[in-house]
Design an enzyme around this catalytic site. Structure first.
Site, PDB file in Angstrom:
ATOM      1  N   PHE A   1      -2.219  12.856 -13.589  1.00  0.00           N
ATOM      2  CA  PHE A   1      -3.176  11.874 -13.075  1.00  0.00           C
ATOM      3  C   PHE A   1      -3.391  12.151 -11.596  1.00  0.00           C
ATOM      4  O   PHE A   1      -2.464  12.051 -10.792  1.00  0.00           O
ATOM      5  CB  PHE A   1      -2.696  10.431 -13.262  1.00  0.00           C
ATOM      6  CG  PHE A   1      -3.737   9.449 -12.795  1.00  0.00           C
ATOM      7  CD1 PHE A   1      -4.757   9.043 -13.642  1.00  0.00           C
ATOM      8  CD2 PHE A   1      -3.746   8.978 -11.489  1.00  0.00           C
ATOM      9  CE1 PHE A   1      -5.755   8.174 -13.201  1.00  0.00           C
ATOM     10  CE2 PHE A   1      -4.740   8.113 -11.041  1.00  0.00           C
ATOM     11  CZ  PHE A   1      -5.747   7.713 -11.899  1.00  0.00           C
TER      12      PHE A   1
ATOM     13  N   LYS B   1      -2.352   6.104  -0.591  1.00  0.00           N
ATOM     14  CA  LYS B   1      -1.748   4.820  -0.950  1.00  0.00           C
ATOM     15  C   LYS B   1      -0.976   4.170   0.197  1.00  0.00           C
ATOM     16  O   LYS B   1      -1.580   3.557   1.070  1.00  0.00           O
ATOM     17  CB  LYS B   1      -0.891   4.974  -2.211  1.00  0.00           C
ATOM     18  CG  LYS B   1      -1.718   5.326  -3.451  1.00  0.00           C
ATOM     19  CD  LYS B   1      -0.960   5.116  -4.737  1.00  0.00           C
ATOM     20  CE  LYS B   1      -1.701   5.616  -5.963  1.00  0.00           C
ATOM     21  NZ  LYS B   1      -2.902   4.846  -6.311  1.00  0.00           N
TER      22      LYS B   1
ATOM     23  N   ASP C   1       1.012  16.604  -5.351  1.00  0.00           N
ATOM     24  CA  ASP C   1       0.325  15.326  -5.217  1.00  0.00           C
ATOM     25  C   ASP C   1       1.397  14.244  -5.064  1.00  0.00           C
ATOM     26  O   ASP C   1       1.989  13.795  -6.041  1.00  0.00           O
ATOM     27  CB  ASP C   1      -0.544  15.073  -6.452  1.00  0.00           C
ATOM     28  CG  ASP C   1      -1.276  13.735  -6.395  1.00  0.00           C
ATOM     29  OD1 ASP C   1      -0.847  12.864  -5.609  1.00  0.00           O
ATOM     30  OD2 ASP C   1      -2.258  13.557  -7.134  1.00  0.00           O
TER      31      ASP C   1
END
Length: 402
Positions: free
Chosen positions: A141, A255, A226
């Site tokens: 993802f 984030k 990531d």
């Protein structure tokens, strides 16, 4: 119109139905807690998918936001601003990076990295024009853009959004032989999450990343990690790569980089990859803006100065051990590192959603993923007492809901 049902009805009437949230309408947050419009308090065990690692509405980040918002918010990158250099210095120092490319969302950081490694492949590695390949991994993802969903293995994320960009090769996550076989002279990068978050907190086998690092070095392939969800303290280290004792060539963060106040992301490079970008070849109006930079600097500062990363390691280890000790026929497995945890339920338990609904009734907000997993990721400021409070409720729900 303060009643929760009214808010939800309006959202359903006017909003696109691309989310299926729990039936709770939140109005306030502080630390690990949030409150709904009816005044009920909850322990947040999602942290906005790890964007509020520092806790909700951290006062020091708030102060940085307000101070900067009064002075200067946006210049575009047509001009310099006095916050960008300090942001570069802070993040480079904390992550050991040599070059930084600031963006806004996590998906933008991923897209930027893919563009940069392709360009690097053509200009530095000598890959033939338009032949560059990036190896990605099953159940990945990396965001929601067309570029990213094109190499997703999730039919829901991909379905009816094509045609997609070529140049990606998917191999099985955790299978080092499959990875080695997939490398060709056209491979410019491997893009991977150190722990797969959306897939349900999937941790790779021991030694997997060490060998991947060796293979990437041997074949002159850029290793892109990531760390948008795993980075910035979530796993009990600043970056999750530290658990594997490796260094990526390119690291993606987002984030928690702003503590939940503002979208800020960055592509961090230890290699010459970002050096291939020349003026006009890539950019972002909001990327590196003074407001975002000031917020990110405060978010990084409190993460380190207030011991949140160490707390994540300590409380996470305790939380995991205690969750493993809950005797329940519904539980198949508990996984996690630091405060990135998941309880996977047996298929016959009837799905994780009803457990999340039951937890919500008891004052805990957690989110189901991939049908049978409950993800647990509270802010990194959680205390031992708060973990114990949560464990009582998890124990109750896991042993009594069927």
């Amino acid at each position: 119109m303060s009643h929760a049902a009214d808010f939800i009805a309006t959202e359903n009437r006017l909003g696109a139905h691309n989310y299926k949230p729990l039936d709770v309408v939140l109005t306030r947050g502080e630390g690990v807690h949030v409150w709904d419009v009816d005044g009920k308090q909850y322990l947040d065990c999602l942290s906005a998918y790890s964007a509020v690692n520092q806790g909700h509405c951290h006062p020091k980040i708030y102060e940085a936001l307000v101070t900067q918002a009064k002075r200067l918010t946006l210049t575009s990158r047509a001009f310099h601003n006095d916050q960008l250099a300090g942001f570069y210095e802070d993040i480079a120092r904390l992550t050991g990076s040599h070059k930084v490319l600031p963006m806004n969302s996590g998906a933008e950081a991923v897209e930027s990295a893919v563009k940069a490694v392709r360009k690097w492949g053509y200009e530095q590695k000598g890959v033939a024009e338009n032949q560059a390949e990036v190896i990605v991994f099953s159940n990945n993802f990396h965001g929601r853009t067309i570029g990213v969903v094109g190499f997703s293995t999730d039919p829901v994320a991909r379905g009816n959004f094509g045609p997609f960009a070529p140049g990606f090769r998917v191999v099985k996550f955790g299978d080092i032989e499959a990875f080695e076989k997939a490398i060709t002279e056209n491979t410019v990068a491997a893009l991977i999450e150190p722990i797969q978050g959306e897939a349900g907190v999937i941790i790779p086998p021991a030694g997997y990343f060490k060998r991947m690092r060796e293979l990437c070095t041997e074949h002159n392939v850029t290793l892109i990690l990531d760390e948008i969800q795993t980075g910035l303290g979530r796993t009990g280290k600043m970056l999750a790569e530290e658990h594997e004792e490796i260094e990526a060539d390119v690291t993606l963060v987002g984030k928690a980089l702003s503590g939940g106040y503002y979208p800020v992301s960055a592509v961090l490079s230890n290699s010459e990859v970002l050096g291939v970008l020349q003026p006009g070849q890539h950019g972002s109006t909001f990327g590196g803006n003074p407001l975002g930079c000031a917020v990110a600097r405060a978010a990084l500062d409190v993460l380190v100065s207030e011991g949140m990363i160490e707390n994540s390691a300590e409380q996470g280890a305790y939380f995991k051990t205690e969750l493993e000790g809950i005797r329940s026929n519904a539980v198949k497995e508990v996984r996690g590192r630091g405060l990135m945890l998941a309880v996977e339920l047996e298929p016959e338990a009837g799905g994780a959603r009803k457990y999340c609904d039951a937890l919500k009734e008891r004052g805990i907000l957690a989110k189901d993923t991939h049908e049978h997993s409950i993800r647990i990721a509270p802010p990194l400021v959680i205390t031992r007492d708060q973990v114990d409070w949560a464990l009582e409720r998890f124990s109750d729900v896991l042993t009594n809901v069927h």
